[in-house]
Design an enzyme around this catalytic site. Structure first.
Site, PDB file in Angstrom:
ATOM      1  N   SER A  11      30.979   8.839 -34.533  1.00 41.60           N
ATOM      2  CA  SER A  11      30.898   7.385 -34.451  1.00 41.60           C
ATOM      3  C   SER A  11      29.540   6.976 -33.894  1.00 41.60           C
ATOM      4  O   SER A  11      28.733   7.818 -33.490  1.00 41.60           O
ATOM      5  CB  SER A  11      32.019   6.824 -33.551  1.00 41.60           C
ATOM      6  OG  SER A  11      31.849   7.269 -32.214  1.00 41.60           O
ATOM      7  N   SER A 140      18.760   9.295 -25.069  1.00 40.80           N
ATOM      8  CA  SER A 140      18.896   8.818 -23.697  1.00 40.80           C
ATOM      9  C   SER A 140      19.372   7.373 -23.766  1.00 40.80           C
ATOM     10  O   SER A 140      20.322   7.073 -24.488  1.00 40.80           O
ATOM     11  CB  SER A 140      17.567   8.951 -22.938  1.00 40.80           C
ATOM     12  OG  SER A 140      17.689   8.480 -21.616  1.00 40.80           O
ATOM     13  N   TYR A 154      25.702   6.744 -14.868  1.00 39.15           N
ATOM     14  CA  TYR A 154      25.101   6.733 -16.203  1.00 39.15           C
ATOM     15  C   TYR A 154      23.580   6.791 -16.119  1.00 39.15           C
ATOM     16  O   TYR A 154      22.939   7.596 -16.813  1.00 39.15           O
ATOM     17  CB  TYR A 154      25.548   5.477 -16.937  1.00 39.15           C
ATOM     18  CG  TYR A 154      25.133   5.423 -18.389  1.00 39.15           C
ATOM     19  CD1 TYR A 154      25.717   6.261 -19.327  1.00 39.15           C
ATOM     20  CD2 TYR A 154      24.182   4.509 -18.821  1.00 39.15           C
ATOM     21  CE1 TYR A 154      25.350   6.205 -20.660  1.00 39.15           C
ATOM     22  CE2 TYR A 154      23.812   4.436 -20.153  1.00 39.15           C
ATOM     23  CZ  TYR A 154      24.395   5.285 -21.070  1.00 39.15           C
ATOM     24  OH  TYR A 154      24.025   5.215 -22.394  1.00 39.15           O
ATOM     25  N   LYS A 158      20.957   9.715 -17.572  1.00 45.23           N
ATOM     26  CA  LYS A 158      19.978   9.388 -18.603  1.00 45.23           C
ATOM     27  C   LYS A 158      18.541   9.522 -18.095  1.00 45.23           C
ATOM     28  O   LYS A 158      17.641   9.884 -18.861  1.00 45.23           O
ATOM     29  CB  LYS A 158      20.244   7.974 -19.135  1.00 45.23           C
ATOM     30  CG  LYS A 158      21.570   7.837 -19.881  1.00 45.23           C
ATOM     31  CD  LYS A 158      21.634   8.741 -21.102  1.00 45.23           C
ATOM     32  CE  LYS A 158      22.852   8.453 -21.963  1.00 45.23           C
ATOM     33  NZ  LYS A 158      22.896   9.250 -23.206  1.00 45.23           N
TER      34      LYS A 158
END
Length: 267
Positions: A11, A140, A154, A158
């Site tokens: 997806s 990223s 998060y 990243k």
């Protein structure tokens, strides 16, 4: 025939990139955790591009498990030959203020977004070095360039990808292997819809002002810039400034974020 392996290929950006590479005649290996979603993705690619189902392979694996992703990629290589392009698109985001974020959630984001990328790269990199060719594309995020309220787990994962990509690029270029890291903005994906529902209001104040990109638009820019040999790919003027002049731009954006959050709280 080019063999493209995409983690998180069922997806979002991963599937959009799969669609582009399918249209260009590549053989595709899609890896994700859900077999149902993978089967739906494969059927979509076959129906939209008229390619043979024999040119698409699906494998279920959790990228956070080095054993699982290593075994899945080995099966893909056995079926289609060496990996020419690896795209690490598998990721997860679970926003919450740090004090309210369970340690399991923080760890899951780190292990999926950062360690999951490292695990996938480790599975293909030695063979790329041996063959002296190959392309690694890491997904990223714009959140890998500036800290955002409610996104400590998060952002940490990243930001780490950027450092990994920079160091690996320096090593890989000596072996003829190219490394690219990309920093997409908010992108219209199923995960984005889930994330937006749990986004803290303080984050929504600053992030909700930016219109999200479509997954197809993000994928097109990634594929085009990778073909041009770009090692870092930014989306939009603000992210370009953050990527190129972060130390100078970040204090101004932080000041604006802080003011917007304070106003939203009536302070």
């Amino acid at each position: 025939m080019t063999h493209v392996i995409i983690t998180g290929g069922s997806s979002g950006i991963g599937l959009a990139l799969a669609s582009l590479y399918a249209a260009r005649g590549a053989r595709l290996s899609l890896i994700a955790r859900s077999r149902v979603l993978l089967e739906q993705a494969a059927q979509k690619l076959v129906s939209e591009h008229g390619i043979s189902a024999e040119d698409i392979r699906i494998e279920t694996a959790d990228v956070a498990s080095e054993d699982q992703i290593g075994a899945a990629i080995s099966r893909c290589v056995e079926a289609f030959g060496p990996c020419d392009i690896l795209v690490t698109s598998a990721g997860v985001v679970e926003p919450a203020p740090f004090e309210a974020m369970p340690s399991l959630s923080f760890r899951r984001q780190w292990e999926t977004n950062f360690s999951g990328t490292v695990n996938a790269v480790r599975a293909v990199y030695p063979d790329m070095v041996r063959r002296r060719q190959g392309q690694i594309v890491m997904i990223s995020s714009g959140a890998g360039l500036i800290g955002i309220y409610g996104y400590s787990g998060y952002c940490a994962s990243k930001f780490a990808l950027h450092g990994f990509a920079q160091a690996l690029r320096a090593e890989a270029r000596c072996h003829g292997v190219r490394v690219t890291v990309t920093f997409p903005p908010d992108t219209e994906t199923p995960q984005f819809e889930r994330e937006r529902d749990s986004r803290p209001p303080e984050a929504a104040v600053v992030m909700g002002t930016v219109r999200p990109w479509s997954a197809d638009a993000v994928a097109r820019k990634i594929a085009d810039d990778v073909a041009r040999g770009r090692s870092e790919i930014y989306f939009g003027f603000t992210l370009l400034l953050l990527g190129r002049f972060g130390p100078a731009v970040r204090p101004l954006l932080n000041w604006w974020f802080d003011r917007a959050i304070a106003r939203s709280r009536g302070r």
